[in-house]
Scaffold this motif. Structure first.
Motif, short mmCIF file in Angstrom:
data_model
loop_
_atom_site.label_atom_id
_atom_site.label_comp_id
_atom_site.label_asym_id
_atom_site.label_seq_id
_atom_site.Cartn_x
_atom_site.Cartn_y
_atom_site.Cartn_z
N CYS A 106 0.83 -1.27 0.04
CA CYS A 106 0.16 0.12 0.09
C CYS A 106 0.88 1.27 0.01
O CYS A 106 2.18 1.16 0.07
N MET B 57 -6.66 -4.23 3.54
CA MET B 57 -5.67 -4.73 2.91
C MET B 57 -5.26 -6.09 3.84
O MET B 57 -4.99 -7.28 3.51
N LYS C 110 5.41 -0.22 3.08
CA LYS C 110 4.60 0.77 2.29
C LYS C 110 5.42 1.38 1.20
O LYS C 110 6.65 1.63 1.32
N PHE D 274 -2.73 -0.93 -3.13
CA PHE D 274 -3.71 0.01 -2.50
C PHE D 274 -3.19 1.44 -2.25
O PHE D 274 -2.16 1.69 -1.67
#
Length: 316
Positions: free
Chosen positions: A59, A71, A86, A112
């Motif tokens: 994400c 998620m 991330k 995401f």
């Protein structure tokens, strides 16, 4: 001294010795004993296709907690996926993610991306050659929010069901194939269980893909694990999570490339919020106009002085 008699070269050769050792034992495997004849037959046969699908799930930074929980719910449903740290959502995120997918040895990616702490976008990518799809995720409900009664074994393989709408247009067929490859757990995966006790349902309503996860519940007795003839009483109990995918664009490459399809009915969330602000601003402008009209009416039509206004006042 007499000379030693030399052996004649024409002496008959000694017969070869017989091999008294035991015959070679067949090869032992986890499934039993294997002979050389079986190995030869297996080499002659065509090699079977083995699904080695691996999905990378990550994400963007500054993602909200609800979307992060969604998620994590998807990661718990897919034992063949790998979760990574991330990634910064910049214009160069495509090259970074392609390199990350290659380093992790994955063939697909679910990314995401959260914008303005409100809007969630999901990239579904086949790496490295594509295609890739960008979705807008709506109607998000995580497992923690729903608290549904359904429950299934973690790591078990799901049954994938698609509505008949997926066979109408070409872009829906492509999306069906990508969803099958990403959400379908490979057979005999080391982290998966060899059971089918839940269903992933994908259905198209109003040009949106709606996702549901159901447990397959079969009534059983204590004596018999599955009652004979009880399959007709099988029911589906929802587990979660829930979300809706609105396809925006389909690209020919990985995180970009030529546009294969663009949704003509897509309206960005920024435009929707701008329209709502305009409507609210219009209401405020109407109120101000009504007040000015009232004042102008009062000025143009003054009231006549009341004769009895000072009637009940005490004389000084």
């Amino acid at each position: 001294m007499g000379k030693k008699r030399k052996h004649s070269e024409a002496e008959s050769a000694a017969p070869p010795k017989k091999d008294d050792s035991s015959p070679e034992r067949p090869k032992r495997t986890l499934l039993g004993w294997k002979d050389k004849t079986q190995d030869a037959e297996e080499t002659k046969a065509a090699p079977e296709f083995r699904n080695k699908e691996k999905v990378l799930v990550t994400c963007s930074r500054r993602i909200s907690f609800r979307y992060r929980h969604l998620m994590l719910n998807i990661v718990s449903l897919l034992p063949h996926c790998k979760k990574d740290s991330k990634v910064e959502a910049k214009s160069s995120k495509g090259a970074t993610l392609n390199e990350l997918v290659e380093l992790k040895g994955s063939s697909s990616c679910l990314f995401f991306e959260c914008r303005k702490h409100k809007d969630l976008y999901m990239w579904m990518v086949k790496s490295p050659s594509g295609p890739s799809v960008k979705f807008l995720v709506n109607a998000v409900h995580t497992m923690e929010e729903l608290k549904l009664t359904g429950n299934h074994l973690k790591g078990s393989r799901p049954l994938l069901t698609f509505s008949s709408n997926f066979d109408k247009d070409v872009h829906w067929k492509l999306l069906k194939e990508m969803l099958t490859q990403v959400f379908g757990i490979p057979k005999e995966h080391r982290k998966s269980k060899p059971y089918h006790d839940h269903v992933f349902a994908f259905s198209i309503v109003d040009d949106h893909i709606w996702f549901r996860n159901y447990q397959i519940s079969v009534p059983h007795n204590e004596a018999d694990k599955v009652a004979r003839g009880g399959l007709d009483k099988m029911t589906l109990v929802e587990v979660g999570p829930r979300f809706c995918l609105n396809p925006i664009k389909i690209f020919g490459g990985s995180f970009g490339g030529p546009t294969l399809y663009e949704n003509p009915f897509y309206v960005s969330p920024n435009q929707i919020r701008a329209l709502e602000k305009r409507n609210k601003a219009g209401k405020f402008a109407k109120k101000i106009k009504a007040k000015t009209r009232k004042k102008m009416h009062e000025i143009s039509n003054p009231l006549e002085p009341d004769e009895f206004a000072d009637m009940w006042k005490d004389d000084e």
